[in-house]
Design a protein around this motif. Structure first.
Motif, mmCIF file in Angstrom:
data_model
loop_
_atom_site.group_PDB
_atom_site.id
_atom_site.type_symbol
_atom_site.label_atom_id
_atom_site.label_comp_id
_atom_site.label_asym_id
_atom_site.label_seq_id
_atom_site.Cartn_x
_atom_site.Cartn_y
_atom_site.Cartn_z
ATOM 1 N N ILE B 66 0.817 -1.208 0.000
ATOM 2 C CA ILE B 66 0.000 0.000 0.000
ATOM 3 C C ILE B 66 0.852 1.260 0.000
ATOM 4 C CG2 ILE B 66 -1.510 1.335 1.525
ATOM 5 C CD1 ILE B 66 -3.020 -1.289 1.953
ATOM 6 N N LEU B 67 1.928 1.244 0.740
ATOM 7 C CA LEU B 67 2.709 2.484 0.872
ATOM 8 C C LEU B 67 3.780 2.643 -0.201
ATOM 9 C CD1 LEU B 67 3.405 3.055 4.653
ATOM 10 C CD2 LEU B 67 1.829 4.243 3.184
ATOM 11 N N VAL B 68 4.430 1.575 -0.564
ATOM 12 C CA VAL B 68 5.626 1.724 -1.396
ATOM 13 C C VAL B 68 5.389 1.407 -2.867
ATOM 14 C CG1 VAL B 68 8.062 1.141 -1.571
ATOM 15 C CG2 VAL B 68 6.967 1.116 0.638
ATOM 16 N N PRO B 70 2.753 1.790 -4.990
ATOM 17 C CA PRO B 70 2.262 2.889 -5.825
ATOM 18 C C PRO B 70 3.312 3.982 -6.018
ATOM 19 C CG PRO B 70 0.738 2.450 -4.042
ATOM 20 C CD PRO B 70 1.932 1.635 -3.783
ATOM 21 N N LEU B 71 4.095 4.220 -4.994
ATOM 22 C CA LEU B 71 5.138 5.249 -5.068
ATOM 23 C C LEU B 71 6.172 4.881 -6.127
ATOM 24 C CD1 LEU B 71 6.095 7.847 -3.734
ATOM 25 C CD2 LEU B 71 7.415 6.482 -2.161
ATOM 26 N N GLU B 74 4.581 5.229 -9.618
ATOM 27 C CA GLU B 74 4.382 6.612 -10.044
ATOM 28 C C GLU B 74 5.703 7.317 -10.313
ATOM 29 O OE1 GLU B 74 1.827 8.010 -11.074
ATOM 30 O OE2 GLU B 74 0.306 6.587 -10.417
ATOM 31 N N MET B 75 6.717 7.015 -9.507
ATOM 32 C CA MET B 75 8.016 7.647 -9.736
ATOM 33 C C MET B 75 8.619 7.159 -11.037
ATOM 34 S SD MET B 75 9.545 7.782 -5.939
ATOM 35 C CE MET B 75 11.134 8.487 -6.256
ATOM 36 N N ARG B 77 6.887 6.151 -13.655
ATOM 37 C CA ARG B 77 6.128 6.809 -14.719
ATOM 38 C C ARG B 77 6.622 8.228 -14.939
ATOM 39 N NH1 ARG B 77 0.627 6.169 -16.453
ATOM 40 N NH2 ARG B 77 0.292 8.337 -15.924
ATOM 41 N N ASP B 78 6.864 8.913 -13.832
ATOM 42 C CA ASP B 78 7.322 10.298 -13.913
ATOM 43 C C ASP B 78 8.698 10.371 -14.581
ATOM 44 O OD1 ASP B 78 6.529 13.004 -13.085
ATOM 45 O OD2 ASP B 78 8.447 12.951 -12.043
ATOM 46 N N LEU B 81 8.318 9.785 -18.236
ATOM 47 C CA LEU B 81 7.744 10.956 -18.892
ATOM 48 C C LEU B 81 8.799 12.024 -19.109
ATOM 49 C CD1 LEU B 81 4.745 11.709 -19.638
ATOM 50 C CD2 LEU B 81 4.896 13.262 -17.707
ATOM 51 N N SER B 82 9.618 12.258 -18.089
ATOM 52 C CA SER B 82 10.616 13.320 -18.253
ATOM 53 C C SER B 82 11.700 12.891 -19.245
ATOM 54 C CB SER B 82 11.218 13.715 -16.908
ATOM 55 O OG SER B 82 11.613 12.603 -16.207
ATOM 56 N N GLU B 85 10.279 13.463 -22.617
ATOM 57 C CA GLU B 85 10.277 14.893 -22.943
ATOM 58 C C GLU B 85 11.677 15.369 -23.297
ATOM 59 O OE1 GLU B 85 8.362 17.095 -19.875
ATOM 60 O OE2 GLU B 85 6.369 16.541 -20.616
#
Lengths: 315, 103
Positions: B66-68, B70-71, B74-75, B77-78, B81-82, B85
């Motif tokens: 639950i805590l780690v 998703p983090l 998402e990190m 994915r970020d 994305l960068s 770009e």
């Protein structure tokens, strides 16, 4: 900054000295020009934002449609189990579903928000600036059940380096609070309240220290509450928060620690607390004006697991 | 009490031969008894230990989930994305500037 860079070539010492002296001069606190503190009831604002997301269980759908620049309508649907308050330790849940219709009027001087729910609850909130420094906040709730309706009005006065608030509510509730900046980063405040219906009165004190990187706040009240919170901003995207709550009379202690991540596509908040409760809240931006929400809360002690998802459209 | 019972049984088994006498005296000896008790205690403790480690692992695992997890997702994915770009910018950087702005 541009003037500071060239000197380090040869004759660095005198300008640097005078510069640092000027910096020290400006560092010296002008006690007549302290910044305005934040309202007394919001001293834990940053910690609450990171540690207390709106966790829910089930499905929710929120839709907001702006009719013009100032007026908007909102519709929201919620389906899922809701917890019933019980005397025993185990959790009792009943499935519920409701629809909520709302109308908002937003203007720099005036904010009016109304909500109607299918179970008969009506909610209204008003916030308006009466003058430059004086503002009025009021909210009221009407329900079908007796003794659950309530209303409250706050008058906020914002001074140059202080804020005061007077509070009136039904059930003969009266309250006043005052908060004053002591140094540019430090503010102290106090409050008194009297609830005539329950024959209770109390007094409370609060202190808050904030810089660009961290916020620490503490609060004590004669109701037995001791609340401390600390937020550290690791970078502009990440902050870590912790809080500690202690009730002197009921001997309840809770400490929690959480993180708050702002990424470009999402915001993620996670928290773990001393009651064995772990929670996470993810808001993912799928598109412009379309947000997807995931909420998870696991209570290992009570064996209570809550998961929810939702969509927010509009805004 | 144990010794009494053992002492009483040996004369009765006298006629059955030496083998059964030896086995019964071994099985009913205090060392075997204590050994058996220790073994059952050990098994009990091991079972409890296994159960509690299992529970701790379960709690740690679900907390991690639950805590780690998703983090991390998402990190990642970020970061992707960068990176994308950056690539886009380096590809378009050689060309004219306006397309990068209108993109």
């Amino acid at each position: 900054m541009a003037t500071l860079v060239p000197p380090p070539t040869t004759t660095t010492v005198p300008p640097a000295n005078s510069n640092s002296a000027a910096a020290a001069e400006s560092e010296k606190i002008d006690y007549m020009k302290l910044p305005c503190p934040i309202p007394y009831e919001e001293i834990h604002r940053e910690a609450l934002m990171s540690l207390k997301p709106e966790l829910f269980e089930g499905m929710r759908f929120d839709f907001t449609k702006g009719l013009n620049q100032k007026f908007s309508l909102s519709h929201s649907v919620f389906m899922g189990p809701t917890e019933l308050p019980t005397q025993s330790a185990d959790v009792v849940k009943i499935p519920t579903a409701h629809y909520e219709f709302g109308a908002n009027f937003l203007d720099p001087q005036m904010m009016l928000v109304g909500r109607v729910m299918t179970d008969g609850r009506v909610n209204a909130r008003v916030k308006c600036d009466l003058s430059e420094n004086l503002s009025l906040k009021a909210n009221g709730q009407l329900t079908g059940e007796p003794h659950m309706s309530h209303g409250m009005a706050n008058f906020d006065y914002k001074g140059k380096d202080y804020r005061t608030q007077f509070q009136f509510g039904n059930g003969a509730l009266l309250g006043a609070s005052y908060i004053q900046s002591v140094t540019p980063h430090f503010s102290l405040g106090g409050e008194v309240f009297w609830a005539g219906q329950h024959r209770k009165s109390g007094i409370g004190y609060a202190a808050r220290y904030n810089t660009d990187k961290m916020v620490a706040a503490g609060q004590v009240a004669s109701t037995g509450l001791v609340a401390l919170s600390y937020v550290q901003k690791i970078s502009e995207k990440v902050s870590l928060a912790s809080d500690f709550m202690y009730n002197y009379l009921s001997r309840d202690v809770t400490a929690s620690f959480g993180y708050d991540y702002f990424l470009r596509q999402c915001r993620l908040r996670g928290k773990i607390d001393s009651n064995g409760c772990v929670s996470a809240f993810l808001e993912e931006r799928l598109n412009m004006g379309l947000n997807f929400i995931l909420s998870a809360e696991v209570d290992h002690k009570k064996k209570d697991y809550k998961f929810g998802f939702g969509l927010t459209v509009g805004e | 009490m144990f010794f009494n019972r053992g002492g009483g049984s040996i004369p009765a088994d006298d006629g059955d031969g030496i083998l059964s006498r030896v086995t019964s005296s071994i099985t009913e000896s205090p060392i075997v008894y204590q050994g058996r008790r220790a073994a059952s205690d050990a098994a009990f403790v091991a079972k409890k230990l296994l159960k509690s480690t299992g529970r701790a692992a379960w709690i740690a695992g679900t907390t991690f989930l639950i805590l780690v997890v998703p983090l991390i997702i998402e990190m990642d994915r970020d970061a992707q994305l960068s990176e994308f770009e950056m690539q886009q910018a380096s590809l378009l950087g050689s060309g004219p500037a306006p397309p990068a702005g209108t993109k």
